[in-house]
Design a protein around this motif. Sequence first.
Motif, PDB file in Angstrom:
ATOM      1  N   PHE A  25     -53.527 -35.839 -25.746  1.00 47.36           N
ATOM      2  CA  PHE A  25     -54.053 -37.281 -26.182  1.00 47.36           C
ATOM      3  C   PHE A  25     -55.286 -37.091 -26.747  1.00 47.36           C
ATOM      4  N   GLN A  28     -58.414 -36.172 -24.577  1.00 41.79           N
ATOM      5  CA  GLN A  28     -58.113 -35.350 -23.173  1.00 41.79           C
ATOM      6  C   GLN A  28     -58.614 -33.890 -23.400  1.00 41.79           C
ATOM      7  N   ALA A  32     -51.138 -32.632 -22.261  1.00 41.04           N
ATOM      8  CA  ALA A  32     -50.333 -33.423 -21.304  1.00 41.04           C
ATOM      9  C   ALA A  32     -48.777 -32.726 -21.272  1.00 41.04           C
ATOM     10  N   PRO A  51     -43.717 -33.750  -9.973  1.00 43.74           N
ATOM     11  CA  PRO A  51     -44.741 -34.777  -9.392  1.00 43.74           C
ATOM     12  C   PRO A  51     -45.372 -35.722 -10.551  1.00 43.74           C
ATOM     13  N   SER A  52     -45.847 -36.797  -9.934  1.00 49.75           N
ATOM     14  CA  SER A  52     -46.478 -37.857 -10.784  1.00 49.75           C
ATOM     15  C   SER A  52     -47.725 -37.169 -11.642  1.00 49.75           C
ATOM     16  N   GLY A  53     -47.559 -37.562 -13.037  1.00 51.23           N
ATOM     17  CA  GLY A  53     -48.481 -36.972 -14.078  1.00 51.23           C
ATOM     18  C   GLY A  53     -48.250 -35.735 -14.604  1.00 51.23           C
ATOM     19  N   CYS A  54     -47.121 -35.159 -14.383  1.00 50.32           N
ATOM     20  CA  CYS A  54     -46.882 -33.837 -14.895  1.00 50.32           C
ATOM     21  C   CYS A  54     -46.457 -33.840 -16.144  1.00 50.32           C
ATOM     22  N   GLY A  55     -46.097 -35.081 -17.036  1.00 51.55           N
ATOM     23  CA  GLY A  55     -45.628 -34.951 -18.226  1.00 51.55           C
ATOM     24  C   GLY A  55     -44.183 -35.426 -18.546  1.00 51.55           C
ATOM     25  N   LYS A  56     -43.644 -35.896 -17.522  1.00 59.11           N
ATOM     26  CA  LYS A  56     -42.221 -36.330 -17.764  1.00 59.11           C
ATOM     27  C   LYS A  56     -42.109 -37.383 -18.843  1.00 59.11           C
ATOM     28  N   THR A  57     -42.928 -38.415 -18.495  1.00 57.40           N
ATOM     29  CA  THR A  57     -42.608 -39.414 -19.571  1.00 57.40           C
ATOM     30  C   THR A  57     -42.965 -39.177 -21.055  1.00 57.40           C
ATOM     31  N   THR A  58     -44.235 -38.356 -21.100  1.00 55.98           N
ATOM     32  CA  THR A  58     -44.712 -37.951 -22.209  1.00 55.98           C
ATOM     33  C   THR A  58     -43.522 -37.284 -23.045  1.00 55.98           C
ATOM     34  N   GLU A 177     -37.106 -43.494 -15.442  1.00 52.52           N
ATOM     35  CA  GLU A 177     -36.854 -44.077 -14.323  1.00 52.52           C
ATOM     36  C   GLU A 177     -36.223 -45.361 -14.149  1.00 52.52           C
ATOM     37  N   HIS A 210     -39.027 -39.353 -10.482  1.00 52.33           N
ATOM     38  CA  HIS A 210     -39.842 -38.316  -9.771  1.00 52.33           C
ATOM     39  C   HIS A 210     -38.980 -38.207  -8.250  1.00 52.33           C
TER      40      HIS A 210
HETATM   41  N1  LIG Z   1     -51.730 -42.866 -23.626  1.00 51.15           N
HETATM   42  C1  LIG Z   1     -52.539 -41.700 -22.733  1.00 51.15           C
HETATM   43  N2  LIG Z   1     -53.769 -41.393 -22.962  1.00 51.15           N
HETATM   44  C2  LIG Z   1     -54.279 -40.357 -22.426  1.00 51.15           C
HETATM   45  N3  LIG Z   1     -53.789 -39.825 -21.496  1.00 51.15           N
HETATM   46  C3  LIG Z   1     -52.212 -40.087 -21.125  1.00 51.15           C
HETATM   47  C4  LIG Z   1     -51.714 -40.962 -22.083  1.00 51.15           C
HETATM   48  N4  LIG Z   1     -50.365 -40.994 -21.184  1.00 51.15           N
HETATM   49  C5  LIG Z   1     -50.312 -40.183 -20.536  1.00 51.15           C
HETATM   50  N5  LIG Z   1     -51.620 -39.315 -20.477  1.00 51.15           N
HETATM   51  C6  LIG Z   1     -51.510 -38.370 -19.428  1.00 51.15           C
HETATM   52  O1  LIG Z   1     -50.715 -37.392 -19.716  1.00 51.15           O
HETATM   53  C7  LIG Z   1     -50.420 -36.788 -18.352  1.00 51.15           C
HETATM   54  C8  LIG Z   1     -48.827 -36.957 -18.426  1.00 51.15           C
HETATM   55  O2  LIG Z   1     -48.373 -38.518 -18.167  1.00 51.15           O
HETATM   56  P1  LIG Z   1     -47.142 -38.577 -17.872  1.00 51.15           P
HETATM   57  O3  LIG Z   1     -47.158 -40.630 -17.848  1.00 51.15           O
HETATM   58  O4  LIG Z   1     -46.194 -38.050 -18.913  1.00 51.15           O
HETATM   59  O5  LIG Z   1     -46.579 -38.320 -16.528  1.00 51.15           O
HETATM   60  P2  LIG Z   1     -45.220 -38.616 -15.639  1.00 51.15           P
HETATM   61  O6  LIG Z   1     -44.815 -37.265 -15.171  1.00 51.15           O
HETATM   62  O7  LIG Z   1     -44.416 -39.397 -16.432  1.00 51.15           O
HETATM   63  O8  LIG Z   1     -45.834 -39.353 -14.334  1.00 51.15           O
HETATM   64  P3  LIG Z   1     -45.103 -40.517 -13.433  1.00 51.15           P
HETATM   65  O9  LIG Z   1     -44.207 -39.886 -12.654  1.00 51.15           O
HETATM   66  O10 LIG Z   1     -46.619 -40.937 -12.622  1.00 51.15           O
HETATM   67  O11 LIG Z   1     -44.608 -41.569 -14.192  1.00 51.15           O
HETATM   68  C9  LIG Z   1     -51.012 -37.603 -17.303  1.00 51.15           C
HETATM   69  O12 LIG Z   1     -52.231 -36.857 -17.023  1.00 51.15           O
HETATM   70  C10 LIG Z   1     -51.586 -38.661 -17.831  1.00 51.15           C
HETATM   71  O13 LIG Z   1     -52.753 -39.256 -17.405  1.00 51.15           O
END
Ligand SMILES: Nc1ncnc2c1ncn2[C@@H]1O[C@H](COP(=O)(O)OP(=O)(O)OP(=O)(O)O)[C@@H](O)[C@H]1O
Lengths: 407, 214
Positions: A25, A28, A32, A51-58, A177, A210
Amino acid sequence: MTSSPNVSQPNRKVMIRLENLTKRFPGQKQNAVDNLTLDIYEGEIVVLVGPSGCGKTTTMKTINRIIEPTSGRIILDGEDVTTANPDTLRRRIGYVIQQVGLFPHQTIGENIATVPKLLGWDSKRVTARVDELLDMVNMSPADYRDRYPKQLSGGQRQRVGVARALGADPDVMLMDEPFGAIDPITRDRLQNEFLRLQSEVRKTIVFVTHDIDEAIKMGDRIVILQEASRIAQYDTPERILTAPANQFVADFIGKGASLKRLNLSRVSDIELSSWPTVRVGADSAQVLDQLRSSGRDSVLVLDDAGRPRRWVGAGDLQSSPSGALEEIGVPVEGMVEPTATLSDALNELIAARNSVTIVVDPAGVYRGVVDINQINETIRAMRSTSAAQNAADLAERSTAGSASERP
Amino acid sequence: MNFFEFLVNRSDDMLELGLGHAAVVGVSVLLATVIGVSLGIATYRKPRPREAVLAVTGAFLTIPSFALFILLIGPLGLGTMPVVVALTMYGLLPIVRNTITGLREVDPAIVESASGMGMSRSQQLLRIELPLAWPVIITGVRVTSLVLLGIAAIGSIVLGPGYGEMIFTGLARVGTPVAVNLVLAGTLGIIILAILSDVLFYVIRRLTTSQGIR
Ligand SMILES: Nc1ncnc2c1ncn2[C@@H]1O[C@H](COP(=O)(O)OP(=O)(O)OP(=O)(O)O)[C@@H](O)[C@H]1O
Ligand SMILES: [Mg+2]
């Protein structure tokens, strides 16, 4: 596929391939998603869990390019879509998010019709499709078609979200989710419904959660991700539970892996036990006869349609000898359908009378019961298969040196 | 002659001035809506342009109306033109501000699911964001209409149409018995127009807002 970190599946078609996918991103310091390579097979539910923030959604959002990757390639059904027109790409991919995101100013019917209309279907075909989809998610078209989202419960909205994503019958669905913000009982029901639906439609589904229990229940295959979307293990739920690839996976699964394995078997997989039953119209002689010949201390009273109604014991007959069967004894509760997991059955069993869980078909008709011995046996059987598998796996790794295929 | 007799006597005038007043305000509201909503759409996602537009349209409102009308005589002459231009400038802020607020209040998850289903940017805007922001936008237009109905009266110093003519004639005859009646009648006319405009916007809002978000 040379040095892919994925399970090799030579006989199945790869529907989605992520190749060296990286996302950083703006602003950053860290990626991610860091150099992720992943093959997803046609007709499977692949769950991304971690775990939360590991990048699944991205990771998931790069597939329909809601998030544009920094580098790497996305290949959908053999076609490189990394630079394809994102709008046409997205109309081929169903998309369900946790917040559902129904359009509040449109009726349920209009919401579901979104993609078919974008694709220019004629209105007859759209209407027919909307009704078909509402039926598919167990909502009566006549009752719900013209309602607005605010007139639905959370669970119903979630169902509409799924129906809308299925709108133009896409081959691929992305679900972030989808059952996250719902109470546990409704979530369980939606998960079961969704699995039943998937057994008919056989989509290729990328499912983010998650919750490892949800992953085990929903996934044909699970990708356990570490930070920056690094794959800790990509495997079937059975293998994840019985042969965690490393300490991270073992920790992530947590304790109670044995119990979790019960999530892998369904009530329909085992042979049901029987229980003495009588119809509501039966007289006390018939009941006593059943009790004597079965050696149980109560019988199950079924209504005319064959649906379980009450437990009646010899004591109940004595205390109100003239009472009709539907008025004595205690009402039944906690029944499961054949699609329920053994874990569900065990949950009911613990609270149930007579230590059995009653199994009924979707119409509520009595099918049999599950008792603790059957559950015990299933766990034991799984342990021995997994032990055998582990041994085979070890042998394979030491001979073929294929351990390097698993990071 | 009491006020009531005065009104009956001048009813033709009242009607004609009322139509002129309504027309000049109506045209200005329409222009302010077209320009204001466009500016809102163009800037709501970009912080700097957004702040700039709000600052400029806000600054318009601080110009005393007398001064603005007179300043516009130079480029535009006398009559309806300077009135329409001045009113349009005064009317922008409520509309721009409500357009921006309304669009920004749309749940991002809704917009994301729209784009995730393959709606183009303009489809998202036309089919999802604007309909959802609409109740807020139309409220801005309503406020603008009320404000402009009042300010339009001043427009008669540059010979614009409307009830201002009565009020200024009254001012010129302060001390005579007819003066009070003239000012009262002009004011009453504006109040009636304001009530009609509120009713109109209430009806428009009901008719154009989806049941799903009422
Ligand atoms: N638009 C953005 N700008 C900057 N950083 C981002 C953005 N979206 C996500 N991130 C960062 O990228 C990393 C992965 O985020 P992501 O949303 O993919 O996590 P996740 O695995 O889906 O977590 P969760 O289980 O909490 O939904 C995180 O560290 C988050 O802070
Ligand atoms: Mg997430």
